[in-house]
Design a protein around this motif. Structure first.
Motif, PDB file in Angstrom:
ATOM      1  N   GLU A   6       0.828  -1.200   0.000  1.00  0.00           N
ATOM      2  CA  GLU A   6       0.000   0.000   0.000  1.00  0.00           C
ATOM      3  C   GLU A   6       0.867   1.257   0.000  1.00  0.00           C
ATOM      4  OE1 GLU A   6      -3.738   1.892   2.560  1.00  0.00           O
ATOM      5  OE2 GLU A   6      -2.607   0.181   3.326  1.00  0.00           O
ATOM      6  N   VAL A   7       1.935   1.241   0.805  1.00  0.00           N
ATOM      7  CA  VAL A   7       2.855   2.378   0.848  1.00  0.00           C
ATOM      8  C   VAL A   7       3.469   2.609  -0.522  1.00  0.00           C
ATOM      9  CG1 VAL A   7       4.996   3.271   1.832  1.00  0.00           C
ATOM     10  CG2 VAL A   7       3.363   2.076   3.297  1.00  0.00           C
ATOM     11  N   THR A   8       3.948   1.530  -1.145  1.00  0.00           N
ATOM     12  CA  THR A   8       4.576   1.642  -2.464  1.00  0.00           C
ATOM     13  C   THR A   8       3.594   2.194  -3.492  1.00  0.00           C
ATOM     14  OG1 THR A   8       6.048  -0.226  -1.974  1.00  0.00           O
ATOM     15  CG2 THR A   8       5.762   0.375  -4.290  1.00  0.00           C
ATOM     16  N   SER A   9       2.353   1.729  -3.431  1.00  0.00           N
ATOM     17  CA  SER A   9       1.340   2.209  -4.363  1.00  0.00           C
ATOM     18  C   SER A   9       1.106   3.702  -4.195  1.00  0.00           C
ATOM     19  CB  SER A   9       0.036   1.437  -4.145  1.00  0.00           C
ATOM     20  OG  SER A   9      -0.999   1.953  -4.960  1.00  0.00           O
ATOM     21  N   GLN A  10       1.039   4.167  -2.954  1.00  0.00           N
ATOM     22  CA  GLN A  10       0.823   5.585  -2.715  1.00  0.00           C
ATOM     23  C   GLN A  10       1.996   6.416  -3.208  1.00  0.00           C
ATOM     24  OE1 GLN A  10      -0.687   7.079   0.929  1.00  0.00           O
ATOM     25  NE2 GLN A  10      -1.920   5.293   1.381  1.00  0.00           N
ATOM     26  N   VAL A  11       3.207   5.906  -2.970  1.00  0.00           N
ATOM     27  CA  VAL A  11       4.387   6.656  -3.397  1.00  0.00           C
ATOM     28  C   VAL A  11       4.466   6.699  -4.922  1.00  0.00           C
ATOM     29  CG1 VAL A  11       6.912   6.727  -3.338  1.00  0.00           C
ATOM     30  CG2 VAL A  11       5.634   6.186  -1.266  1.00  0.00           C
ATOM     31  N   GLN A  12       4.088   5.617  -5.594  1.00  0.00           N
ATOM     32  CA  GLN A  12       4.026   5.634  -7.057  1.00  0.00           C
ATOM     33  C   GLN A  12       3.088   6.741  -7.531  1.00  0.00           C
ATOM     34  OE1 GLN A  12       2.772   1.608  -7.844  1.00  0.00           O
ATOM     35  NE2 GLN A  12       4.858   0.890  -8.259  1.00  0.00           N
ATOM     36  N   THR A  13       1.942   6.848  -6.887  1.00  0.00           N
ATOM     37  CA  THR A  13       0.989   7.900  -7.238  1.00  0.00           C
ATOM     38  C   THR A  13       1.591   9.269  -7.004  1.00  0.00           C
ATOM     39  OG1 THR A  13      -0.870   6.453  -6.672  1.00  0.00           O
ATOM     40  CG2 THR A  13      -1.308   8.813  -6.778  1.00  0.00           C
ATOM     41  N   GLN A  14       2.299   9.425  -5.867  1.00  0.00           N
ATOM     42  CA  GLN A  14       2.926  10.714  -5.564  1.00  0.00           C
ATOM     43  C   GLN A  14       3.958  11.100  -6.626  1.00  0.00           C
ATOM     44  OE1 GLN A  14       2.441  12.985  -2.633  1.00  0.00           O
ATOM     45  NE2 GLN A  14       3.288  14.091  -4.371  1.00  0.00           N
ATOM     46  N   VAL A  15       4.743  10.107  -7.072  1.00  0.00           N
ATOM     47  CA  VAL A  15       5.753  10.380  -8.105  1.00  0.00           C
ATOM     48  C   VAL A  15       5.078  10.851  -9.390  1.00  0.00           C
ATOM     49  CG1 VAL A  15       7.484   9.305  -9.607  1.00  0.00           C
ATOM     50  CG2 VAL A  15       7.491   8.812  -7.151  1.00  0.00           C
ATOM     51  N   LYS A  16       3.980  10.216  -9.750  1.00  0.00           N
ATOM     52  CA  LYS A  16       3.260  10.606 -10.968  1.00  0.00           C
ATOM     53  C   LYS A  16       2.711  12.025 -10.848  1.00  0.00           C
ATOM     54  CE  LYS A  16       1.886   5.822 -11.900  1.00  0.00           C
ATOM     55  NZ  LYS A  16       0.756   4.851 -11.968  1.00  0.00           N
ATOM     56  N   VAL A  17       2.175  12.361  -9.679  1.00  0.00           N
ATOM     57  CA  VAL A  17       1.662  13.715  -9.468  1.00  0.00           C
ATOM     58  C   VAL A  17       2.807  14.727  -9.508  1.00  0.00           C
ATOM     59  CG1 VAL A  17       0.562  15.258  -7.795  1.00  0.00           C
ATOM     60  CG2 VAL A  17      -0.393  12.988  -8.220  1.00  0.00           C
ATOM     61  N   ASP A  18       3.940  14.369  -8.926  1.00  0.00           N
ATOM     62  CA  ASP A  18       5.112  15.249  -8.989  1.00  0.00           C
ATOM     63  C   ASP A  18       5.505  15.526 -10.439  1.00  0.00           C
ATOM     64  OD1 ASP A  18       5.227  15.350  -6.253  1.00  0.00           O
ATOM     65  OD2 ASP A  18       6.892  13.937  -6.048  1.00  0.00           O
ATOM     66  N   LYS A  19       5.442  14.494 -11.266  1.00  0.00           N
ATOM     67  CA  LYS A  19       5.779  14.660 -12.679  1.00  0.00           C
ATOM     68  C   LYS A  19       4.778  15.576 -13.374  1.00  0.00           C
ATOM     69  CE  LYS A  19       8.313  10.367 -13.617  1.00  0.00           C
ATOM     70  NZ  LYS A  19       8.381   9.142 -14.458  1.00  0.00           N
ATOM     71  N   LEU A  20       3.515  15.417 -13.033  1.00  0.00           N
ATOM     72  CA  LEU A  20       2.477  16.282 -13.590  1.00  0.00           C
ATOM     73  C   LEU A  20       2.755  17.742 -13.247  1.00  0.00           C
ATOM     74  CD1 LEU A  20      -0.360  16.942 -14.780  1.00  0.00           C
ATOM     75  CD2 LEU A  20      -1.294  16.369 -12.511  1.00  0.00           C
ATOM     76  N   VAL A  21       3.049  18.000 -11.990  1.00  0.00           N
ATOM     77  CA  VAL A  21       3.326  19.375 -11.559  1.00  0.00           C
ATOM     78  C   VAL A  21       4.575  19.907 -12.252  1.00  0.00           C
ATOM     79  CG1 VAL A  21       3.951  20.819  -9.589  1.00  0.00           C
ATOM     80  CG2 VAL A  21       2.172  19.068  -9.342  1.00  0.00           C
ATOM     81  N   ALA A  22       5.603  19.051 -12.386  1.00  0.00           N
ATOM     82  CA  ALA A  22       6.844  19.481 -13.040  1.00  0.00           C
ATOM     83  C   ALA A  22       6.596  19.837 -14.502  1.00  0.00           C
ATOM     84  CB  ALA A  22       7.898  18.382 -12.924  1.00  0.00           C
ATOM     85  N   GLU A  23       5.747  19.046 -15.174  1.00  0.00           N
ATOM     86  CA  GLU A  23       5.424  19.334 -16.570  1.00  0.00           C
ATOM     87  C   GLU A  23       4.764  20.694 -16.723  1.00  0.00           C
ATOM     88  OE1 GLU A  23       3.017  16.348 -18.329  1.00  0.00           O
ATOM     89  OE2 GLU A  23       4.622  14.852 -18.490  1.00  0.00           O
ATOM     90  N   GLU A  24       3.877  21.010 -15.795  1.00  0.00           N
ATOM     91  CA  GLU A  24       3.097  22.236 -15.898  1.00  0.00           C
ATOM     92  C   GLU A  24       3.840  23.462 -15.367  1.00  0.00           C
ATOM     93  OE1 GLU A  24       0.094  22.683 -17.349  1.00  0.00           O
ATOM     94  OE2 GLU A  24       0.291  20.612 -18.023  1.00  0.00           O
ATOM     95  N   SER A  25       4.695  23.257 -14.375  1.00  0.00           N
ATOM     96  CA  SER A  25       5.363  24.399 -13.744  1.00  0.00           C
ATOM     97  C   SER A  25       6.565  24.880 -14.534  1.00  0.00           C
ATOM     98  CB  SER A  25       5.793  24.041 -12.316  1.00  0.00           C
ATOM     99  OG  SER A  25       6.686  22.943 -12.310  1.00  0.00           O
ATOM    100  N   GLY A  26       7.167  23.976 -15.325  1.00  0.00           N
ATOM    101  CA  GLY A  26       8.328  24.393 -16.097  1.00  0.00           C
ATOM    102  C   GLY A  26       9.532  24.643 -15.203  1.00  0.00           C
ATOM    103  N   ASP A  27      10.329  25.642 -15.560  1.00  0.00           N
ATOM    104  CA  ASP A  27      11.555  25.946 -14.832  1.00  0.00           C
ATOM    105  C   ASP A  27      11.229  26.695 -13.547  1.00  0.00           C
ATOM    106  OD1 ASP A  27      14.116  26.371 -14.035  1.00  0.00           O
ATOM    107  OD2 ASP A  27      14.585  27.899 -15.528  1.00  0.00           O
TER     108      ASP A  27
END
Length: 258
Positions: free
Chosen positions: A163-184
């Motif tokens: 369950e922990v691993t699944s949540q962290v996977q989700t967090q990583v994906k959300v981090d990537k989403l934010v990084a894509e949108e926020s840019g530099d």
């Protein structure tokens, strides 16, 4: 059951605490009671730690584009944050408004669900290496030496490793989403200097308001530059995250039943 809990901790808690702290500071400034009265009030409130009010929570707290946020998920998140919030309010001599806190937490959970859904819509992935890196990062933020100890601590709270691993996977994906949108988000020298000027002004005001005697020396720009850099980057990321949430919310079908 707890798929939103870790996201709430990493994305929503700081916003909720800042809003509530701001309210309590304003209320505290409005009150003109003396120091003795405040001390007595604080002592009384320390003896009367409130309990989380979780009666009459609907079975479905919110719906986000057809996805339900259950009462069980909400209660887990609420209980996970209530004690810290209640203690902060007691220290300020104020009473925690649980109805407002419930609304804030529900809104935060809706925001987290919107980010989770958008990350899924974009088919973002999280590699094992990225998950391990995030686990180590979360462990350090929690004051825990290793990811294994971090996982063990969560297991003691009733979450298994899968369950922990699944949540962290989700967090990583959300981090990537934010990084894509926020840019530099790399701060410019001008932004760092502006942040330092604000920091310096605050320190000087604290020195002026302190007791007579030796005043604390304000650190130089170079000394605090790494901390300023992290602060500005965090602010930019938070602003980008809120922009994404606002955009997603415009087109989303959201119902909150509290």
């Amino acid at each position: 059951m707890k798929k939103l809990l870790m996201l709430m901790i990493t994305l929503g808690l700081a916003v909720i605490m800042a809003a509530c702290n701001g309210d309590s500071e304003d209320n505290n400034n409005e009150e003109g009671s003396g120091e003795g009265d405040q001390s007595e009030q604080a002592a009384q409130q320390q003896q009367e730690m409130p309990e989380p009010d979780l009666e009459n929570i609907p079975d479905v707290v919110a719906e986000v584009n057809g996805e339900e946020i259950s009462a069980e998920e909400f209660k887990t998140t609420y209980e996970g944050q209530f004690q810290q919030m209640a203690m902060q309010y007691q220290m300020s001599g104020q009473e925690l408004n649980q109805d407002e806190l419930k609304q804030q937490i529900a809104e935060g959970m809706v925001s987290s669900e919107l980010l989770i859904q958008e990350a899924g819509n974009r088919n973002l992935e999280a590699s094992n290496e990225e998950v391990d890196e995030k686990l180590n990062e979360l462990a350090q933020q929690s004051g825990i030496e290793s990811k294994d100890e971090f996982i063990s601590a969560l297991e003691e709270q009733g979450m298994d490793e899968e369950e922990v691993t699944s949540q962290v996977q989700t967090q990583v994906k959300v981090d990537k989403l934010v990084a894509e949108e926020s840019g530099d988000t790399e701060p410019t020298e001008e932004e760092l200097q502006e942040a330092y000027d604000q920091f310096k002004s605050q320190q000087e005001q604290m020195n002026q308001g302190g007791e007579d005697g030796e005043q604390a020396e304000v650190p130089s720009f170079d000394e605090v530059k790494p901390d300023l850099k992290a602060q500005v980057e965090q602010q930019k990321t938070a602003e980008a995250t809120q922009t994404i949430i606002d955009q997603l919310r415009e087109d989303a079908d959201v119902t909150i039943n509290l």
